[in-house]
Design an enzyme around this catalytic site. Structure first.
Site, short mmCIF file in Angstrom:
data_model
loop_
_atom_site.label_atom_id
_atom_site.label_comp_id
_atom_site.label_asym_id
_atom_site.label_seq_id
_atom_site.Cartn_x
_atom_site.Cartn_y
_atom_site.Cartn_z
N LYS A 91 0.87 -1.38 -0.05
CA LYS A 91 0.03 -0.17 0.21
C LYS A 91 1.11 1.07 0.16
O LYS A 91 2.00 1.19 0.49
CB LYS A 91 -0.83 -0.09 1.27
CG LYS A 91 -2.08 0.80 1.17
CD LYS A 91 -3.38 0.00 0.87
CE LYS A 91 -4.62 0.85 0.63
NZ LYS A 91 -5.88 0.07 0.42
N GLY A 129 -25.31 1.79 2.91
CA GLY A 129 -24.75 2.49 1.88
C GLY A 129 -24.97 1.92 0.45
O GLY A 129 -24.58 0.86 0.22
N VAL A 130 -25.83 2.75 -0.28
CA VAL A 130 -26.00 2.32 -1.30
C VAL A 130 -25.13 3.30 -2.67
O VAL A 130 -25.72 4.02 -3.52
CB VAL A 130 -27.44 2.27 -1.98
CG1 VAL A 130 -28.23 0.91 -1.52
CG2 VAL A 130 -28.15 3.28 -1.34
N GLY A 131 -23.91 3.20 -2.43
CA GLY A 131 -23.01 3.76 -3.50
C GLY A 131 -22.62 2.79 -4.53
O GLY A 131 -23.27 1.99 -5.05
N ASN A 132 -21.32 2.99 -5.03
CA ASN A 132 -20.89 2.36 -5.98
C ASN A 132 -21.05 0.75 -6.22
O ASN A 132 -21.57 0.02 -6.96
CB ASN A 132 -19.28 2.65 -6.32
CG ASN A 132 -19.01 3.87 -7.09
OD1 ASN A 132 -19.86 4.29 -8.02
ND2 ASN A 132 -18.28 4.63 -6.60
N VAL A 133 -20.67 0.11 -4.74
CA VAL A 133 -20.92 -1.20 -4.50
C VAL A 133 -22.30 -1.71 -4.15
O VAL A 133 -22.70 -2.42 -4.72
CB VAL A 133 -19.82 -1.87 -3.55
CG1 VAL A 133 -20.03 -3.15 -3.47
CG2 VAL A 133 -18.32 -1.36 -4.19
N TYR A 157 -25.14 -0.23 -4.43
CA TYR A 157 -26.53 -0.12 -5.08
C TYR A 157 -26.44 -1.18 -6.38
O TYR A 157 -27.43 -1.86 -6.49
CB TYR A 157 -26.23 1.50 -6.30
CG TYR A 157 -27.72 1.62 -6.81
CD1 TYR A 157 -28.63 2.09 -5.99
CD2 TYR A 157 -27.66 1.21 -8.07
CE1 TYR A 157 -29.95 2.22 -6.47
CE2 TYR A 157 -28.98 1.10 -8.69
CZ TYR A 157 -30.05 1.81 -7.78
OH TYR A 157 -31.55 1.97 -8.42
P1 NAD Z 1 -18.94 4.71 -2.27
O1 NAD Z 1 -18.40 5.99 -1.61
O2 NAD Z 1 -19.30 4.90 -3.66
O3 NAD Z 1 -20.32 4.13 -1.50
C1 NAD Z 1 -20.42 4.42 -0.25
C2 NAD Z 1 -21.88 4.69 0.22
O4 NAD Z 1 -22.13 4.91 1.63
C3 NAD Z 1 -22.11 6.22 -0.39
O5 NAD Z 1 -23.16 6.24 -1.14
C4 NAD Z 1 -22.23 7.09 0.90
O6 NAD Z 1 -23.12 7.89 0.79
C5 NAD Z 1 -22.65 6.07 1.93
N1 NAD Z 1 -22.44 6.16 3.45
C6 NAD Z 1 -21.41 6.89 3.81
N2 NAD Z 1 -21.52 6.86 5.18
C7 NAD Z 1 -22.80 6.42 5.45
C8 NAD Z 1 -23.51 6.03 6.65
N3 NAD Z 1 -23.12 6.30 7.89
N4 NAD Z 1 -24.66 5.58 6.55
C9 NAD Z 1 -25.17 5.00 5.26
N5 NAD Z 1 -24.53 5.17 4.12
C10 NAD Z 1 -23.29 5.91 4.30
O7 NAD Z 1 -18.03 3.46 -2.02
P2 NAD Z 1 -17.80 2.13 -2.59
O8 NAD Z 1 -16.74 2.14 -3.61
O9 NAD Z 1 -19.31 1.51 -2.96
O10 NAD Z 1 -17.12 1.21 -1.63
C11 NAD Z 1 -18.14 0.86 -0.19
C12 NAD Z 1 -17.37 -0.05 0.92
O11 NAD Z 1 -16.68 -1.10 0.15
C13 NAD Z 1 -16.18 0.85 1.51
O12 NAD Z 1 -16.00 0.48 2.64
C14 NAD Z 1 -14.92 0.43 0.79
O13 NAD Z 1 -13.89 0.49 1.27
C15 NAD Z 1 -15.30 -1.12 0.27
N6 NAD Z 1 -14.80 -1.65 -0.82
C16 NAD Z 1 -14.93 -1.12 -2.14
C17 NAD Z 1 -14.47 -1.76 -2.99
C18 NAD Z 1 -14.57 -1.28 -4.46
O14 NAD Z 1 -14.38 -1.89 -5.31
N7 NAD Z 1 -15.07 0.03 -4.75
C19 NAD Z 1 -13.43 -2.79 -2.94
C20 NAD Z 1 -13.23 -3.40 -1.72
C21 NAD Z 1 -14.20 -2.93 -0.59
#
Ligand code: NAD
Length: 349
Positions: A80, A185-189, A191
């Site tokens: 990292k 949390g319905v963000g990138n992953v 949703y």
């Molecule tokens: P993202 O930022 O796109 O989505 C996270 C979502 O959580 C956002 O919509 C945000 O508004 C919401 N959020 C933040 N605080 C919150 C709370 N207190 N309550 C409810 N919702 C809340 O991130 P992502 O890429 O979807 O990643 C989500 C998680 O998965 C993170 O912990 C990330 O480290 C982990 N992760 C992601 C990946 C990847 O490929 N993107 C890979 C491994 C692990």
């Protein structure tokens, strides 16, 4: 500041302190282990309060990457890097280019991907000075959509596969129709996970600090919106933490009603003891770094000429790894997180 006696030092192979006065770059590259291959892990940019905090973060995260890649059967080690500074104020093209020069000097021992505070365009600047960058190649993703290298669709697919394995093991359910799942949390992953579950007929409960994301899930997937502080405590079959770390803690664990926890967020357990607390309560926890490995698997295939079918099959093996963890946990009556660590060390050697 100690290094070899640092609480997070774990026989790291190499730690590089990078300093470029001309651009203001101050960074640390931590290569934890390259036994299985070059160390791959994100390049994070964060406004650390001090150098000590940055060192602690990079040591802990690089070790985590060794375990994640070993458990996912990848020919990769763990590493990292962290750039010290506020990405909104201190990130310049020159600073990123300087980071590229330092990455080049690691001699292909460490490959950087995007992380908090860095994006695909940033990595493209870094890449101008080194080949040691991943997650930036355009290809057809595992969902059949064009991908710019963003691993989120692959992470969501792997989480969906892992969730199904957990539900089968704990609830003996294979048909997800009517299964109740609460997603934090319905963000990138999150949703995309919701979309997979919706397609199979699951009933969704969602929360997000971003109201637009919640509204979209309600309108497009028929999800029920739930207040932020209630999402983990719903009367559901599965809770899927997909937002922040440490959501499984002293306050939430005693109140969780679901029998399965299967989500993508990193570092879901606030402390190692919480692994035991979930086990004692009969809640099956899919260890975070096992279930969310889809992204790193995806990136590894990108480096070797992306083959959608091979990448997809590898991501689906997350289900087999979790089954192994769950079966061992049941047989030995020990928590799943502990078993995952053990299995990762076995695969490392
Ligand atoms: P993202 O930022 O796109 O989505 C996270 C979502 O959580 C956002 O919509 C945000 O508004 C919401 N959020 C933040 N605080 C919150 C709370 N207190 N309550 C409810 N919702 C809340 O991130 P992502 O890429 O979807 O990643 C989500 C998680 O998965 C993170 O912990 C990330 O480290 C982990 N992760 C992601 C990946 C990847 O490929 N993107 C890979 C491994 C692990």
């Amino acid at each position: 500041m100690t290094i070899f006696n640092h609480s997070e030092f774990d026989q790291h192979q190499q730690i590089v302190f990078c300093n470029d006065p001309e651009t203001g770059l101050k960074a640390i590259i931590a290569i934890h282990n390259t036994q299985r291959g070059p160390a791959l892990g994100g390049c994070r940019m964060w406004n650390y309060a001090n150098d000590e905090e940055a060192l602690t973060d990079v040591l802990r995260l690089s070790k985590g990457m060794t375990y994640k890649s070993a458990l996912a059967n990848l020919a990769l080690g763990g590493g990292k890097s962290v750039i010290i500074g506020d990405p909104r104020k201190h990130k310049t093209k020159e600073l990123l280019a300087a980071m590229g020069r330092f990455l080049e000097r690691t001699g292909n021992q460490y490959i950087a991907a995007e992380d908090s505070g860095t994006s695909v365009p940033d990595l493209r600047i870094i890449e101008q000075n080194t080949d040691n960058v991943a997650g930036v190649t355009e290809h057809l993703g595992i969902d059949g959509q064009p991908s710019n290298g963003d691993p989120s669709p692959a992470t969501a697919y792997g989480t969906f596969i892992g969730l199904k394995a957990a539900v089968k093991h704990r609830l003996n359910i294979t048909d997800l129709k009517g299964l109740k799942v609460a997603i934090q949390g319905v963000g990138n992953v999150g949703y995309r996970l919701a979309e997979y579950l919706h397609k199979e007929g699951a009933k969704l409960f969602v929360s997000d600090i971003n109201p637009e994301q919640v509204e979209k899930a309600v309108n497009e997937l028929g999800a029920k919106a739930v207040p932020l502080d209630q999402i983990l405590l719903q009367e559901v079959d599965v809770v899927a933490p997909c937002a922040l770390g440490a959501s499984l803690n002293d306050e939430t664990i005693p109140l969780i009603k679901a029998k399965v926890i299967a989500g993508a967020a990193n570092n879901q357990l606030a402390r190692p003891q919480h692994d035991h607390d979930l086990h004692d309560r009969g809640i099956l926890y899919a260890p975070d770094y096992a279930i969310n490995a889809g992204g790193i698997i995806d990136i590894s295939y990108e480096r070797s000429g992306y083959d959608v079918e091979k990448a997809k099959a590898h991501i689906e093996s997350i289900g087999d790894t979790l089954n192994e963890i769950f079966n061992r946990s049941t047989k030995e009556n020990r928590p799943t997180g502990e078993i995952a660590d053990e299995l990762a060390v076995e695969r490392l050697s």
